[in-house]
Each structure stands twice: as structure tokens, then as C-alpha cells.
Motif scaffolding. Sequence first.
Motif, PDB file in Angstrom:
ATOM      1  N   LYS A 239       0.846  -1.065   0.144  1.00 43.86           N
ATOM      2  CA  LYS A 239      -0.302   0.118   0.061  1.00 43.86           C
ATOM      3  C   LYS A 239       0.978   1.317  -0.054  1.00 43.86           C
ATOM      4  O   LYS A 239       1.731   1.443   0.801  1.00 43.86           O
ATOM      5  N   GLY A 240       0.643   2.194  -0.754  1.00 42.62           N
ATOM      6  CA  GLY A 240       1.308   3.482  -1.041  1.00 42.62           C
ATOM      7  C   GLY A 240       2.533   3.287  -1.835  1.00 42.62           C
ATOM      8  O   GLY A 240       3.409   4.609  -2.195  1.00 42.62           O
ATOM      9  N   GLU A 241       2.904   2.296  -2.588  1.00 42.36           N
ATOM     10  CA  GLU A 241       3.967   2.161  -3.462  1.00 42.36           C
ATOM     11  C   GLU A 241       3.736   2.886  -4.660  1.00 42.36           C
ATOM     12  O   GLU A 241       2.660   2.535  -5.102  1.00 42.36           O
ATOM     13  N   THR A 242       4.652   3.756  -5.083  1.00 42.23           N
ATOM     14  CA  THR A 242       4.633   4.294  -6.569  1.00 42.23           C
ATOM     15  C   THR A 242       5.198   3.323  -7.435  1.00 42.23           C
ATOM     16  O   THR A 242       6.026   2.539  -7.225  1.00 42.23           O
TER      17      THR A 242
ATOM     18  N   LYS B 151       8.644   5.399 -21.707  1.00 44.68           N
ATOM     19  CA  LYS B 151       7.304   5.611 -21.081  1.00 44.68           C
ATOM     20  C   LYS B 151       6.850   4.501 -20.365  1.00 44.68           C
ATOM     21  O   LYS B 151       7.439   3.522 -20.282  1.00 44.68           O
ATOM     22  N   TYR B 152       5.554   4.809 -19.811  1.00 46.43           N
ATOM     23  CA  TYR B 152       5.030   3.724 -18.843  1.00 46.43           C
ATOM     24  C   TYR B 152       3.560   3.727 -19.269  1.00 46.43           C
ATOM     25  O   TYR B 152       2.981   4.819 -19.422  1.00 46.43           O
ATOM     26  N   SER B 153       2.805   2.547 -19.110  1.00 45.51           N
ATOM     27  CA  SER B 153       1.208   2.394 -18.991  1.00 45.51           C
ATOM     28  C   SER B 153       0.880   1.702 -17.971  1.00 45.51           C
ATOM     29  O   SER B 153       1.607   0.999 -17.235  1.00 45.51           O
ATOM     30  N   VAL B 154      -0.460   1.946 -17.429  1.00 48.82           N
ATOM     31  CA  VAL B 154      -1.063   1.160 -16.353  1.00 48.82           C
ATOM     32  C   VAL B 154      -2.420   0.685 -17.060  1.00 48.82           C
ATOM     33  O   VAL B 154      -3.267   1.525 -17.434  1.00 48.82           O
ATOM     34  N   ASN B 155      -2.540  -0.575 -17.056  1.00 49.88           N
ATOM     35  CA  ASN B 155      -3.573  -1.331 -17.443  1.00 49.88           C
ATOM     36  C   ASN B 155      -4.019  -0.785 -19.108  1.00 49.88           C
ATOM     37  O   ASN B 155      -5.202  -0.605 -19.225  1.00 49.88           O
TER      38      ASN B 155
ATOM     39  N   THR C  90      -3.284   2.008 -20.488  1.00 53.81           N
ATOM     40  CA  THR C  90      -3.382   3.603 -20.428  1.00 53.81           C
ATOM     41  C   THR C  90      -2.195   4.414 -19.814  1.00 53.81           C
ATOM     42  O   THR C  90      -1.886   3.987 -18.840  1.00 53.81           O
ATOM     43  N   LEU C  91      -1.967   5.369 -20.603  1.00 55.59           N
ATOM     44  CA  LEU C  91      -1.029   6.461 -20.253  1.00 55.59           C
ATOM     45  C   LEU C  91      -1.511   7.024 -19.156  1.00 55.59           C
ATOM     46  O   LEU C  91      -2.652   7.868 -19.453  1.00 55.59           O
ATOM     47  N   PRO C  92      -1.045   7.205 -17.772  1.00 59.76           N
ATOM     48  CA  PRO C  92      -1.509   7.747 -16.762  1.00 59.76           C
ATOM     49  C   PRO C  92      -1.808   9.256 -17.043  1.00 59.76           C
ATOM     50  O   PRO C  92      -2.409  10.105 -16.378  1.00 59.76           O
ATOM     51  N   GLY C  93      -0.615   9.868 -17.598  1.00 61.76           N
ATOM     52  CA  GLY C  93      -0.630  11.475 -17.662  1.00 61.76           C
ATOM     53  C   GLY C  93       0.040  12.178 -16.616  1.00 61.76           C
ATOM     54  O   GLY C  93      -0.022  13.209 -16.335  1.00 61.76           O
ATOM     55  N   VAL C  94       0.828  11.396 -15.722  1.00 64.43           N
ATOM     56  CA  VAL C  94       1.631  11.788 -14.631  1.00 64.43           C
ATOM     57  C   VAL C  94       2.736  11.342 -14.456  1.00 64.43           C
ATOM     58  O   VAL C  94       2.962  10.047 -15.190  1.00 64.43           O
ATOM     59  N   GLY C  95       3.714  11.803 -13.872  1.00 68.91           N
ATOM     60  CA  GLY C  95       5.117  11.174 -13.538  1.00 68.91           C
ATOM     61  C   GLY C  95       4.854   9.920 -12.751  1.00 68.91           C
ATOM     62  O   GLY C  95       3.841   9.817 -12.024  1.00 68.91           O
TER      63      GLY C  95
ATOM     64  N   THR D 255      12.598  16.397 -11.648  1.00 67.69           N
ATOM     65  CA  THR D 255      12.432  17.338 -12.147  1.00 67.69           C
ATOM     66  C   THR D 255      11.416  18.298 -11.296  1.00 67.69           C
ATOM     67  O   THR D 255       9.971  17.939 -11.160  1.00 67.69           O
ATOM     68  N   PRO D 256      11.867  19.351 -10.496  1.00 68.72           N
ATOM     69  CA  PRO D 256      10.923  20.223  -9.794  1.00 68.72           C
ATOM     70  C   PRO D 256       9.633  20.590 -10.459  1.00 68.72           C
ATOM     71  O   PRO D 256       8.726  20.762  -9.695  1.00 68.72           O
ATOM     72  N   ILE D 257       9.898  21.045 -11.787  1.00 70.59           N
ATOM     73  CA  ILE D 257       8.671  21.835 -12.282  1.00 70.59           C
ATOM     74  C   ILE D 257       7.448  20.726 -12.436  1.00 70.59           C
ATOM     75  O   ILE D 257       6.324  21.085 -11.920  1.00 70.59           O
ATOM     76  N   TYR D 258       7.659  19.413 -12.702  1.00 68.52           N
ATOM     77  CA  TYR D 258       6.433  18.390 -12.512  1.00 68.52           C
ATOM     78  C   TYR D 258       6.491  17.695 -11.178  1.00 68.52           C
ATOM     79  O   TYR D 258       5.616  16.893 -11.161  1.00 68.52           O
ATOM     80  N   GLU D 259       7.590  17.960 -10.381  1.00 72.25           N
ATOM     81  CA  GLU D 259       7.320  17.323  -8.895  1.00 72.25           C
ATOM     82  C   GLU D 259       7.493  15.713  -9.289  1.00 72.25           C
ATOM     83  O   GLU D 259       6.710  15.060  -8.596  1.00 72.25           O
ATOM     84  N   THR D 260       8.049  15.314  -9.946  1.00 70.24           N
ATOM     85  CA  THR D 260       8.384  13.994 -10.176  1.00 70.24           C
ATOM     86  C   THR D 260       9.805  13.314 -10.876  1.00 70.24           C
ATOM     87  O   THR D 260      10.426  14.235 -11.143  1.00 70.24           O
ATOM     88  N   TYR D 261      10.024  12.290 -10.865  1.00 68.68           N
ATOM     89  CA  TYR D 261      11.154  11.735 -11.552  1.00 68.68           C
ATOM     90  C   TYR D 261      11.023  11.312 -13.061  1.00 68.68           C
ATOM     91  O   TYR D 261       9.958  10.794 -13.382  1.00 68.68           O
ATOM     92  N   TYR D 262      12.250  11.490 -13.794  1.00 69.99           N
ATOM     93  CA  TYR D 262      12.139  11.491 -15.254  1.00 69.99           C
ATOM     94  C   TYR D 262      13.182  10.365 -15.470  1.00 69.99           C
ATOM     95  O   TYR D 262      14.098  10.442 -15.142  1.00 69.99           O
ATOM     96  N   ILE D 263      12.560   9.212 -16.087  1.00 65.41           N
ATOM     97  CA  ILE D 263      13.437   8.030 -16.517  1.00 65.41           C
ATOM     98  C   ILE D 263      14.294   8.345 -17.789  1.00 65.41           C
ATOM     99  O   ILE D 263      13.519   8.572 -18.916  1.00 65.41           O
TER     100      ILE D 263
END
Length: 274
Positions: free
Chosen positions: A193-196, A243-247, A249-254, A217-225
Motif C-alpha cells: 500500500k502506498g508504493e509508487t 514511457k509507462y502505461s497502467v492497464n 493506458t498512459l496515466p498522464g502523471v510522472g 524534475t521540480p517543475i513536474y514534481e516527479t522523477y524522469y527516467i
Amino acid sequence: MKKNTKIIVLVAWGIVLAVLIGIGISRMSVKEQRFGQVEDVVAVTGPAVSSDVSRTEEPETVSSTDVSDAEESETVSSRSGDESAKGAGEDASSKAKRSSSKKDPTEKLKPRETEASDRQAGSEGSSDSSAPENTAVSEETESPTPKPTEKPVYRFTIECRRILDRPELWRDGLEEVIPENGVFFTGTRDYVKGETVYEALKDICEELGILLDSRYTPIYETYYISGIGNLYEFDCGSESGWKYSVNGTLPGVGCSRYTIRKGDVIVFFYDTEV
């Protein structure tokens, strides 16, 4: 001499008569005494007659006729005593039967109290009252062994199969980096639970010794691979990258901002167009 003889005979006869009279008087007294005892015995009822009769007997020495008369009187008294004792025994047995026929009221109360307590316990335990035998059977019945609950998982894949049929876009030496089937890793992992997605990717690469290059990347507040397994962005063209997809679909967030859910299918893939 003749006179003396007559006198002796008369005296003898007198003695005989006196003896006979004494015997008759003693017989009469004995008979009267025996008849009195018989009347006393007949008048008495109960089990004490035999003891009274035995007490009234006196050890006297009498003639044979007296003995026969006494035996007759004793027979009469014993019969009357037996009859009275028999009547007393019958009375006692009838009383015992009547007393035994009366049941102790406490004996009736005990089973009723037990039944009442059983019914009360059954009503408190459940709405459907069941007999103790059914309860014992239900307790002895083995319940099926519950199957162990499966831990929730999710599926994770790292691959670059989209560039396998585009070797003309590869930079020099890339053929030594790309796996033959284009898959770096695929498999299921235990859900936490809570794992990204980024945390899961980092753990997989550390476990398998796969090189991971990322930056925050501070602008997007996420890690870029930027690179996985020495396959970097722009290695297959100016717009290529990870890139990455979930089920599907591209989630649209980092990837560091997406929290994994139970049963998710996550795919990190390399594409010629980012």
C-alpha cells in the motif's frame, strides 16, 4: 389280722383317691391356665404375639395326658398367633405398597427443572433450539480447512520490443544492450500500500542489477527516467525514450506520482516517439 388288712386296703384306696383327686385338680388348673393364655393370644394382634406366647409358657412337668392337652392348646395358640402375625404382615406389606406408590414430588421436579434449563440455554444460544445430541454432533463435525488467502499482487514489465524491428534507428553498439526478446523484466510483485511506480521500478532494477538512470524534475514534481539497462533516450531517434502505461493506458502523471493499486498491470516500455 383281717381288720388290719381292711384298714390297710382302705388307707391304700384313700391314698389312691387322694392322688387321683390331686391329679384332677392339677389338670383342671393347667387347662384353665392354658385356656386363659389362648384367650390372651387371640386378643393380641401384631408381630408381638409370638414373644408373648413364649413368655407365658412355663416349664412344668405334667403327665402324658397333660402334655397332649398342652400341645393342643399350644397348637391353637400358635395357629391364632400365625393368623394374627399373617394379618399384621399383610397390613404392613399393604402399607409399604401404598407408601411406595406415593412418589416423591421432588423426583418430578428434578427432570422438569433440567428440561427447563436446557430449553432456556437453547433459546439464549440461538433462535432455533436444538437437542444436546445435535449440538454434540455439530461440535464433532470437522469444519472444512479454510484456504489461505492469496496476497494481492500487481504485474510489472520492462521491455523495448517496439524497436526490435527498427534496427536502422539504433545507435552503434546498441545490439549488445537490447535483450533478444526485448524484455528486461516481467513478473508479478506483492502489492504494498502506498508504493509508487517509480519505487517499484527502482527496487526491480536494484534486485536484478539493471542500470537505472533517473532525475528529479521540480517543475513536474516527479522523477524522469532517462535510461534503463544502458538504453537511453534518443538512442533510437530524436524523439525516442522511456514511457509507462497502467492497464493499457498512459496515466498522464510522472511515475513517482502514480500510486500502484491491487491488480494493476504496469509496463515500462521504450518507444521511438515520446
